[in-house]
Design a protein around this motif. Sequence first.
Motif, short mmCIF file in Angstrom:
data_model
loop_
_atom_site.label_atom_id
_atom_site.label_comp_id
_atom_site.label_asym_id
_atom_site.label_seq_id
_atom_site.Cartn_x
_atom_site.Cartn_y
_atom_site.Cartn_z
N VAL A 56 0.84 -1.20 0.00
CA VAL A 56 0.00 0.00 0.00
C VAL A 56 0.87 1.25 0.00
O VAL A 56 0.63 2.21 -0.75
N ILE A 57 1.91 1.22 0.86
CA ILE A 57 2.81 2.38 0.95
C ILE A 57 3.51 2.61 -0.39
O ILE A 57 3.60 3.74 -0.88
N VAL A 58 3.99 1.51 -0.99
CA VAL A 58 4.68 1.63 -2.28
C VAL A 58 3.72 2.12 -3.35
O VAL A 58 4.05 3.01 -4.15
N ARG A 59 2.49 1.56 -3.37
CA ARG A 59 1.50 1.96 -4.37
C ARG A 59 1.13 3.44 -4.20
O ARG A 59 1.04 4.19 -5.18
N GLU A 60 0.91 3.84 -2.94
CA GLU A 60 0.60 5.25 -2.69
C GLU A 60 1.75 6.15 -3.09
O GLU A 60 1.55 7.24 -3.63
N ALA A 61 2.98 5.68 -2.80
CA ALA A 61 4.15 6.46 -3.18
C ALA A 61 4.25 6.58 -4.70
O ALA A 61 4.56 7.65 -5.24
N GLU A 62 3.97 5.46 -5.40
CA GLU A 62 4.00 5.50 -6.86
C GLU A 62 2.92 6.42 -7.41
O GLU A 62 3.17 7.19 -8.35
N GLU A 63 1.71 6.35 -6.81
CA GLU A 63 0.63 7.22 -7.25
C GLU A 63 0.97 8.68 -6.99
O GLU A 63 0.69 9.55 -7.82
N GLU A 64 1.57 8.94 -5.83
CA GLU A 64 1.98 10.31 -5.51
C GLU A 64 3.04 10.79 -6.50
O GLU A 64 3.01 11.94 -6.96
N TRP A 65 3.97 9.89 -6.82
CA TRP A 65 5.01 10.26 -7.79
C TRP A 65 4.40 10.54 -9.15
O TRP A 65 4.75 11.52 -9.81
N ARG A 66 3.46 9.67 -9.57
CA ARG A 66 2.79 9.89 -10.85
C ARG A 66 2.01 11.20 -10.84
O ARG A 66 2.02 11.95 -11.82
N ARG A 67 1.31 11.45 -9.71
CA ARG A 67 0.54 12.68 -9.61
C ARG A 67 1.44 13.91 -9.71
O ARG A 67 1.16 14.85 -10.45
N ARG A 68 2.55 13.84 -8.95
CA ARG A 68 3.48 14.97 -8.99
C ARG A 68 4.13 15.09 -10.37
O ARG A 68 4.33 16.21 -10.87
N ALA A 69 4.46 13.94 -10.96
CA ALA A 69 5.05 13.96 -12.30
C ALA A 69 4.06 14.55 -13.30
O ALA A 69 4.43 15.35 -14.17
N LEU A 70 2.77 14.16 -13.15
CA LEU A 70 1.74 14.68 -14.04
C LEU A 70 1.55 16.18 -13.81
O LEU A 70 1.43 16.95 -14.78
#
Length: 215
Positions: A56-70
């Motif tokens: 969950v932490i990794v997925r949230e981190a990836e989503e946060e990274w994608r969101r910030r990247a977007l």
Amino acid sequence: MGDSWNSLHDTRDYPDRVKKILDLNQHLTEARERIIEEAKKKAELIVREAEKEAEVIVREAEEEWRRRALEEENRILEEARREAALKISEARRLSRLKISQEMSLIIEELFKEAEKELNHLDPSEIEKSLENLLTESLKYVEKPRKIYVSEKDVETMRRILSKLGLGNVEVASVNIKGGLILESETGIIVDNSYESRLKLARRALIPLIRKSLWG
């Protein structure tokens, strides 16, 4: 005391006592194995839960990274769009300015050509032009007193006035290229000289050109 001592050392009870001890050891072993097994299961459960939480932490981190990247990508794109829009706007402004300057030059050339043509009208065209301008000027003046024309047009104007039954109107020369300036008995002035009409035409034409260029 002798009986008690004898009972403690009575070898006849050894098998039962040994059996009980062995049974106890067996129970302890089983209990230990059961505890160890339960501990392993709990440990595995804890590990699985930890792995799930980690996922969950990794997925949230990836989503946060994608969101910030977007967001960063969108920010960069938006900045690029704004910069492009500014460049296009500036290019259009410069283009309209250039066109406006070119149109101003063209207008100047047009009016210069018009002045040249007015200066080279043949006598019949001059007479017709003066008569039309006089007819137009008389719409604004009831009793004309004096008409000013170019020195070269004095006799032509007198001939026109005579034809129109206005022979009593005075004709005088003035420094204009053509056309006429009419003065009434009450002091009203109607300027229909070529210079004045060209100025009016220029004032009427320039706004139309600006509107077509700038909207």
